[in-house]
Scaffold this motif. Structure first.
Motif: not given
Length: 206
Positions: A20-45
């Protein structure tokens, strides 16, 4: 660069909110896209202070996240995925998201090097998150829609959520959208000023 790392609160007793949060963040301009890293963690640049502030606002409307923002250098070439990323910004984001678990508004901004604008940006973003946290889920939705569509009328917002115009008016008349918008502008300013000072400092060293 800005590394934004978020970790789901109470993940052991809650459904997986990462899709759900990846969908919420999909409109954001990123350098490296948001993605799940480990467990319930998400990270983007991210490379733009405006994008950072907007991302935090969208996370706050969704709610239920520890938020860590790291500001600093990222090793190049840039990774294709955040899990491969290295550099001061990644280290700062890791420290920040851990500290956020016991911090006001569950949000921390960490920077290398530090500066006054870092603390002011953090304060503005905490105000933003705290204001949204006082609202119920549907009320946060009204605020988010108003900020994404500033020209929308209350009748149009009510139609979007299939509620009465009076329900929308009760929420918006209290001014949460104005407070969130103001806090977001303040955060953008101070993030940009910190980024500028950091860039000038690096150039001076070179």
């Amino acid at each position: 660069m800005f590394v934004l790392t978020i970790d789901q609160q109470d993940s052991r007793s809650s459904d997986d909110a990462v899709p759900r949060i990846l969908d919420v963040l999909s409109p954001i301009d990123t350098v490296v896209p948001f993605a799940r890293t480990i467990g319930d963690e998400v990270q983007g640049v991210l490379g733009d202070p405006d994008a950072v502030a907007e991302a935090v606002r969208r996370i706050g409307i969704d709610s239920g996240w520890h938020i860590g923002i790291g500001i600093g250098e990222v090793e190049r070439p840039l990774p294709e995925t955040t899990i491969e990323g290295r550099g001061a910004a990644f280290y700062a984001a890791r420290q920040a998201v851990e500290a956020a678990k016991s911090a006001p508004a569950n949000l921390v901004v960490s920077a290398d090097p530090d500066g006054d604008h870092r603390g002011l940006a953090e304060a503005a973003l905490r105000l933003l998150i705290s204001t949204l946290a006082e609202l119920r889920s549907h009320s946060r939705g009204y605020v988010g829609f108003r900020l994404d569509h500033p020209d929308a009328t209350q009748a149009e917002i009510a139609a979007e959520f299939d509620v009465s115009q009076q329900a929308v008016s009760r929420v918006l008349s209290a001014g949460p959208a104005d407070i969130v918008a103001g806090a977001e502008r303040l955060a953008r300013h101070h993030l940009a000023q910190h980024h500028l000072a950091q860039s000038e400092g690096a150039a001076h060293v070179d």
